[in-house]
Write a protein that holds these residues in place. Structure first.
Motif, PDB file in Angstrom:
ATOM      1  N   GLU A 142      -3.209  -1.594  -5.219  1.00  0.00           N
ATOM      2  CA  GLU A 142      -4.402  -0.767  -5.100  1.00  0.00           C
ATOM      3  C   GLU A 142      -5.188  -1.046  -3.823  1.00  0.00           C
ATOM      4  O   GLU A 142      -6.216  -0.442  -3.587  1.00  0.00           O
ATOM      5  CB  GLU A 142      -5.315  -1.004  -6.317  1.00  0.00           C
ATOM      6  CG  GLU A 142      -4.685  -0.622  -7.630  1.00  0.00           C
ATOM      7  CD  GLU A 142      -4.384   0.864  -7.735  1.00  0.00           C
ATOM      8  OE1 GLU A 142      -5.199   1.674  -7.250  1.00  0.00           O
ATOM      9  OE2 GLU A 142      -3.321   1.203  -8.280  1.00  0.00           O
ATOM     10  N   HIS A 143      -4.743  -1.998  -3.009  1.00  0.00           N
ATOM     11  CA  HIS A 143      -5.476  -2.351  -1.793  1.00  0.00           C
ATOM     12  C   HIS A 143      -5.307  -1.254  -0.731  1.00  0.00           C
ATOM     13  O   HIS A 143      -4.341  -0.499  -0.767  1.00  0.00           O
ATOM     14  CB  HIS A 143      -5.039  -3.725  -1.273  1.00  0.00           C
ATOM     15  CG  HIS A 143      -3.562  -3.854  -1.131  1.00  0.00           C
ATOM     16  ND1 HIS A 143      -2.735  -4.101  -2.205  1.00  0.00           N
ATOM     17  CD2 HIS A 143      -2.756  -3.746  -0.064  1.00  0.00           C
ATOM     18  CE1 HIS A 143      -1.491  -4.143  -1.797  1.00  0.00           C
ATOM     19  NE2 HIS A 143      -1.469  -3.936  -0.497  1.00  0.00           N
ATOM     20  N   PRO A 144      -6.227  -1.176   0.228  1.00  0.00           N
ATOM     21  CA  PRO A 144      -6.244  -0.044   1.156  1.00  0.00           C
ATOM     22  C   PRO A 144      -5.185  -0.058   2.252  1.00  0.00           C
ATOM     23  O   PRO A 144      -4.857   0.984   2.804  1.00  0.00           O
ATOM     24  CB  PRO A 144      -7.643  -0.105   1.773  1.00  0.00           C
ATOM     25  CG  PRO A 144      -8.055  -1.528   1.636  1.00  0.00           C
ATOM     26  CD  PRO A 144      -7.401  -2.033   0.395  1.00  0.00           C
ATOM     27  N   THR A 145      -4.639  -1.215   2.609  1.00  0.00           N
ATOM     28  CA  THR A 145      -3.715  -1.246   3.749  1.00  0.00           C
ATOM     29  C   THR A 145      -2.734  -2.402   3.647  1.00  0.00           C
ATOM     30  O   THR A 145      -3.037  -3.437   3.044  1.00  0.00           O
ATOM     31  CB  THR A 145      -4.492  -1.351   5.078  1.00  0.00           C
ATOM     32  OG1 THR A 145      -3.565  -1.303   6.159  1.00  0.00           O
ATOM     33  CG2 THR A 145      -5.267  -2.634   5.181  1.00  0.00           C
TER      34      THR A 145
ATOM     35  N   GLU B 198       1.116   3.950   3.010  1.00  0.00           N
ATOM     36  CA  GLU B 198       1.615   3.626   4.346  1.00  0.00           C
ATOM     37  C   GLU B 198       3.121   3.779   4.519  1.00  0.00           C
ATOM     38  O   GLU B 198       3.633   3.579   5.609  1.00  0.00           O
ATOM     39  CB  GLU B 198       1.208   2.197   4.712  1.00  0.00           C
ATOM     40  CG  GLU B 198      -0.274   2.059   4.936  1.00  0.00           C
ATOM     41  CD  GLU B 198      -0.640   0.710   5.513  1.00  0.00           C
ATOM     42  OE1 GLU B 198       0.258  -0.012   5.998  1.00  0.00           O
ATOM     43  OE2 GLU B 198      -1.823   0.381   5.474  1.00  0.00           O
TER      44      GLU B 198
ATOM     45  N   CYS C 163       0.864  -1.173   0.000  1.00  0.00           N
ATOM     46  CA  CYS C 163       0.000   0.000   0.000  1.00  0.00           C
ATOM     47  C   CYS C 163       0.906   1.230   0.000  1.00  0.00           C
ATOM     48  O   CYS C 163       1.695   1.431   0.923  1.00  0.00           O
ATOM     49  CB  CYS C 163      -0.908   0.003   1.227  1.00  0.00           C
ATOM     50  SG  CYS C 163      -1.887   1.499   1.366  1.00  0.00           S
TER      51      CYS C 163
ATOM     52  N   TRP D  42       3.627  -1.566  -6.156  1.00  0.00           N
ATOM     53  CA  TRP D  42       2.638  -0.798  -5.412  1.00  0.00           C
ATOM     54  C   TRP D  42       1.280  -1.336  -5.795  1.00  0.00           C
ATOM     55  O   TRP D  42       0.993  -1.535  -6.957  1.00  0.00           O
ATOM     56  CB  TRP D  42       2.721   0.688  -5.743  1.00  0.00           C
ATOM     57  CG  TRP D  42       4.013   1.340  -5.353  1.00  0.00           C
ATOM     58  CD1 TRP D  42       4.913   1.918  -6.185  1.00  0.00           C
ATOM     59  CD2 TRP D  42       4.555   1.480  -4.040  1.00  0.00           C
ATOM     60  NE1 TRP D  42       5.983   2.399  -5.472  1.00  0.00           N
ATOM     61  CE2 TRP D  42       5.785   2.145  -4.157  1.00  0.00           C
ATOM     62  CE3 TRP D  42       4.128   1.100  -2.769  1.00  0.00           C
ATOM     63  CZ2 TRP D  42       6.586   2.456  -3.062  1.00  0.00           C
ATOM     64  CZ3 TRP D  42       4.924   1.408  -1.694  1.00  0.00           C
ATOM     65  CH2 TRP D  42       6.130   2.076  -1.830  1.00  0.00           C
TER      66      TRP D  42
END
Length: 183
Positions: A154-157, A115, A112, A152
């Motif tokens: 596309e997931h949120p975390t 982060e 992500c 990299w």
């Protein structure tokens, strides 16, 4: 006559070594615990793991330390940040209950981007070491990890891990030299 066994003594080390190799030792009639054998499996399709917290950069994993009594002596210690991440990530991985894998794999690590500000190539080492420490992979040498893709996502975390089985290393036959003939 009963003797008390010191943990650091030679007999204590022998018992620990035998237990690590899966043998039962009886001392004063008390049986030692026999650890179960780890059975590794070969999967046919991809294995997905995650999300796992994003690790620190490889630049922040170890610190060079000088010995206080001998300034010339140096060592490498795990940083507190890496130790804390490793403990958390091992716990997260254990909750997923991944199988112990046998054979060679392609590892895809998808991070992500929100982060971390670390360079993407500096994030792979800690994750590969986690997969070995968590007994998912046998080792992170070339015989077991044939390709590493770091991207990299596309997931949120966190970090998503994909393990794909690949063909292992094929040993090349060395050409045999022709014997010299004398004419």
């Amino acid at each position: 006559m009963r003797r008390k066994i010191k943990r650091g003594g030679a007999l204590g080390q022998l018992i620990a070594l035998a237990a690590a190799n899966g043998r039962k030792i009886t001392v004063s009639g008390v049986k030692r615990w026999d650890p179960p054998k780890l059975e590794r499996v070969r999967i046919l399709g991809p294995l997905f793991l995650g999300p796992i917290k994003v690790p620190p950069s490889v630049n922040e994993l170890f610190a060079n330390v000088k010995h206080p009594k001998t300034p010339a002596a140096k060592g490498r210690n795990i940083t507190p940040r890496y130790a804390a991440w490793r403990a958390l990530a091992k716990h997260q991985l254990a909750l997923m209950k991944p199988p112990a894998l046998a054979g060679a794999y392609q590892v895809t690590l998808s991070y992500c981007e929100d982060e971390t500000k670390a360079d993407i190539e500096n994030l792979a080492k800690a994750m590969l070491d986690l997969l070995v420490d968590g007994k998912v992979l046998e080792d992170d040498r070339g015989a077991f990890v044939r390709r590493v893709i770091v991207e990299w996502g596309e997931h949120p975390t966190g970090v998503m891990i994909r393990l794909d089985p690949v063909a292992g290393r094929q040993r090349r036959e060395k050409p045999t030299p022709e014997p010299a003939t004398v004419t």
